[in-house]
Design a protein around this motif. Structure first.
Motif, mmCIF file in Angstrom:
data_model
loop_
_atom_site.group_PDB
_atom_site.id
_atom_site.type_symbol
_atom_site.label_atom_id
_atom_site.label_comp_id
_atom_site.label_asym_id
_atom_site.label_seq_id
_atom_site.Cartn_x
_atom_site.Cartn_y
_atom_site.Cartn_z
ATOM 1 N N LEU A 34 -14.159 1.813 0.159
ATOM 2 C CA LEU A 34 -13.369 0.485 0.400
ATOM 3 C C LEU A 34 -13.869 -0.059 -1.195
ATOM 4 O O LEU A 34 -15.329 0.061 -1.654
ATOM 5 N N LEU A 35 -13.525 -0.614 -1.465
ATOM 6 C CA LEU A 35 -13.879 -2.347 -1.863
ATOM 7 C C LEU A 35 -14.510 -3.735 -2.357
ATOM 8 O O LEU A 35 -13.533 -4.195 -1.380
ATOM 9 N N PRO A 36 -15.745 -3.337 -1.690
ATOM 10 C CA PRO A 36 -16.557 -4.547 -0.784
ATOM 11 C C PRO A 36 -16.165 -5.704 -1.894
ATOM 12 O O PRO A 36 -15.964 -5.779 -3.486
ATOM 13 N N ALA A 37 -16.287 -7.067 -1.552
ATOM 14 C CA ALA A 37 -16.140 -8.609 -2.025
ATOM 15 C C ALA A 37 -17.598 -8.302 -2.215
ATOM 16 O O ALA A 37 -18.649 -8.093 -0.560
ATOM 17 N N PRO A 38 -17.815 -9.553 -2.689
ATOM 18 C CA PRO A 38 -19.646 -9.722 -2.857
ATOM 19 C C PRO A 38 -20.604 -10.657 -1.792
ATOM 20 O O PRO A 38 -21.213 -10.671 -0.969
ATOM 21 N N ASP A 39 -19.458 -10.377 -0.823
ATOM 22 C CA ASP A 39 -19.330 -11.854 0.559
ATOM 23 C C ASP A 39 -19.756 -10.771 1.002
ATOM 24 O O ASP A 39 -20.150 -10.829 3.003
ATOM 25 N N GLY A 40 -18.986 -9.151 1.081
ATOM 26 C CA GLY A 40 -19.386 -8.086 1.983
ATOM 27 C C GLY A 40 -17.445 -8.303 2.646
ATOM 28 O O GLY A 40 -18.220 -6.362 3.716
ATOM 29 N N SER A 41 -16.909 -8.632 2.392
ATOM 30 C CA SER A 41 -15.310 -8.187 2.974
ATOM 31 C C SER A 41 -14.632 -7.752 2.067
ATOM 32 O O SER A 41 -15.843 -7.372 1.309
ATOM 33 N N CYS A 42 -13.871 -6.700 2.729
ATOM 34 C CA CYS A 42 -13.240 -5.644 2.027
ATOM 35 C C CYS A 42 -11.989 -6.463 1.993
ATOM 36 O O CYS A 42 -11.136 -6.892 2.430
ATOM 37 N N GLN A 43 -12.121 -5.782 0.332
ATOM 38 C CA GLN A 43 -10.749 -6.014 -0.471
ATOM 39 C C GLN A 43 -10.421 -5.320 -0.984
ATOM 40 O O GLN A 43 -9.017 -5.249 -1.644
ATOM 41 N N GLY A 44 -9.652 -4.036 -0.039
ATOM 42 C CA GLY A 44 -9.279 -3.234 0.185
ATOM 43 C C GLY A 44 -9.571 -2.110 0.019
ATOM 44 O O GLY A 44 -11.144 -1.480 0.461
ATOM 45 N N VAL A 45 -8.674 -0.746 0.566
ATOM 46 C CA VAL A 45 -9.210 0.497 1.200
ATOM 47 C C VAL A 45 -8.659 1.468 0.396
ATOM 48 O O VAL A 45 -6.895 1.226 0.346
ATOM 49 N N PHE A 46 -8.773 2.595 -0.216
ATOM 50 C CA PHE A 46 -8.190 3.948 -0.861
ATOM 51 C C PHE A 46 -8.830 4.960 0.192
ATOM 52 O O PHE A 46 -9.556 5.135 -0.549
ATOM 53 N N LEU A 47 -7.277 6.117 -0.209
ATOM 54 C CA LEU A 47 -7.547 7.722 0.404
ATOM 55 C C LEU A 47 -7.279 8.297 -0.723
ATOM 56 O O LEU A 47 -6.418 7.857 -0.882
ATOM 57 N N ARG A 48 -8.289 9.412 -0.642
ATOM 58 C CA ARG A 48 -7.731 10.441 -1.527
ATOM 59 C C ARG A 48 -7.725 12.238 -1.462
ATOM 60 O O ARG A 48 -8.569 11.561 -0.164
ATOM 61 N N TYR A 49 -6.325 12.250 -1.482
ATOM 62 C CA TYR A 49 -6.021 12.891 -0.856
ATOM 63 C C TYR A 49 -6.223 14.355 -1.126
ATOM 64 O O TYR A 49 -5.373 14.600 -2.691
ATOM 65 N N ASP A 50 -7.313 15.084 -1.469
ATOM 66 C CA ASP A 50 -7.430 16.500 -2.367
ATOM 67 C C ASP A 50 -7.114 17.889 -1.717
ATOM 68 O O ASP A 50 -6.857 17.714 -0.826
ATOM 69 N N LEU A 51 -6.731 18.039 -2.341
ATOM 70 C CA LEU A 51 -5.606 20.048 -2.181
ATOM 71 C C LEU A 51 -7.045 20.685 -2.230
ATOM 72 O O LEU A 51 -8.134 20.728 -3.091
ATOM 73 N N PHE A 52 -6.438 22.404 -1.251
ATOM 74 C CA PHE A 52 -8.297 22.845 -0.827
ATOM 75 C C PHE A 52 -7.688 23.873 -2.636
ATOM 76 O O PHE A 52 -7.071 23.641 -3.154
ATOM 77 N N GLY A 53 -8.886 25.382 -2.653
ATOM 78 C CA GLY A 53 -8.731 25.575 -3.622
ATOM 79 C C GLY A 53 -9.462 24.670 -4.756
ATOM 80 O O GLY A 53 -8.965 25.820 -5.662
ATOM 81 N N GLY A 54 -9.524 23.316 -4.867
ATOM 82 C CA GLY A 54 -10.107 23.383 -6.552
ATOM 83 C C GLY A 54 -9.352 22.884 -6.662
ATOM 84 O O GLY A 54 -9.621 22.468 -8.404
ATOM 85 N N ARG A 55 -7.726 22.551 -6.418
ATOM 86 C CA ARG A 55 -7.025 22.146 -7.495
ATOM 87 C C ARG A 55 -6.807 20.697 -8.014
ATOM 88 O O ARG A 55 -5.974 20.118 -8.182
ATOM 89 N N GLY A 56 -7.744 19.910 -7.204
ATOM 90 C CA GLY A 56 -7.893 18.372 -7.341
ATOM 91 C C GLY A 56 -7.328 17.608 -6.979
ATOM 92 O O GLY A 56 -6.473 17.650 -5.725
ATOM 93 N N PRO A 57 -6.581 16.073 -6.717
ATOM 94 C CA PRO A 57 -7.063 15.343 -6.213
ATOM 95 C C PRO A 57 -4.981 15.634 -5.776
ATOM 96 O O PRO A 57 -4.636 15.799 -7.352
ATOM 97 N N ALA A 58 -4.152 15.080 -5.179
ATOM 98 C CA ALA A 58 -2.861 15.409 -4.954
ATOM 99 C C ALA A 58 -2.331 13.594 -4.747
ATOM 100 O O ALA A 58 -1.138 13.596 -5.351
ATOM 101 N N MET A 59 -2.640 13.123 -3.969
ATOM 102 C CA MET A 59 -2.173 11.778 -3.438
ATOM 103 C C MET A 59 -3.686 11.448 -3.337
ATOM 104 O O MET A 59 -4.693 11.025 -2.997
ATOM 105 N N ILE A 60 -2.991 9.682 -4.053
ATOM 106 C CA ILE A 60 -4.456 8.310 -3.522
ATOM 107 C C ILE A 60 -3.378 7.438 -2.293
ATOM 108 O O ILE A 60 -1.923 7.531 -3.742
#
Length: 165
Positions: A34-60
């Motif tokens: 979550l990307l918080p603003a100083p007033d506590g409101s949410c300024q955005g959300v990002f989701l990170r999808y990682d593959l199994f096997g330690g191959r690293g993130p595939a998509m955000i």
């Protein structure tokens, strides 16, 4: 277009529906930020999808509402989600946007105008589209093309996913 509506109740997380892929549809691990603003409101959300096997993130996938500072990117600079993908990959290369193309895409009965970003790093695919509630959705993928069938997998995630407690 029910997935584009703004929720009336205020959850502990974002005050807007987050459009992404269901974690159960992904063969790996999901992380959310979550990307918080100083007033506590949410300024955005990002989701990170990682593959199994330690191959690293595939998509955000990012969801940034109108007024989010993460949306204010100078001309030619990469979107926030691409920067997060590079950070997760520990890649400190200088990447720029070298071109854009608007493409119409059907998502069920809805027409999306998808902006495909061409980047100086060809292994990164990036697309953006605006929802009817002015939330900007950005998808950044590493070493995988983003095809039209991905949009059929996008759906609102339950608010409970983002609540703390």
């Amino acid at each position: 277009m029910s997935f584009l509506r703004r929720r009336s109740a205020t959850p502990a997380g974002p005050d807007f529906d987050v459009l992404a892929m269901d974690p159960g549809d992904w063969p790996g691990n999901l992380g959310a930020g979550l990307l918080p603003a100083p007033d506590g409101s949410c300024q955005g959300v990002f989701l990170r999808y990682d593959l199994f096997g330690g191959r690293g993130p595939a998509m955000i996938i990012g969801n940034l509402p109108e007024g989010s500072p993460a949306r204010d990117v100078p001309e030619g600079e990469i979107p926030f989600e691409v920067a997060q993908l590079l950070l997760a990959l520990e890649n400190d290369e200088e990447i720029t946007v070298v071109g854009t193309e608007d493409v119409p895409v059907m998502q069920g009965d809805n027409l999306l105008i998808v902006r495909r970003l061409k980047l100086s790093e060809s292994r990164i695919s990036c697309v953006q589209f605006d929802r009817s509630d002015n939330v900007l959705v950005t998808i950044a993928a590493w070493d995988r093309p983003i095809t039209d069938d991905l949009y059929a997998l996008l759906k609102p995630l339950p608010a409970e996913l983002f609540q703390q407690g």
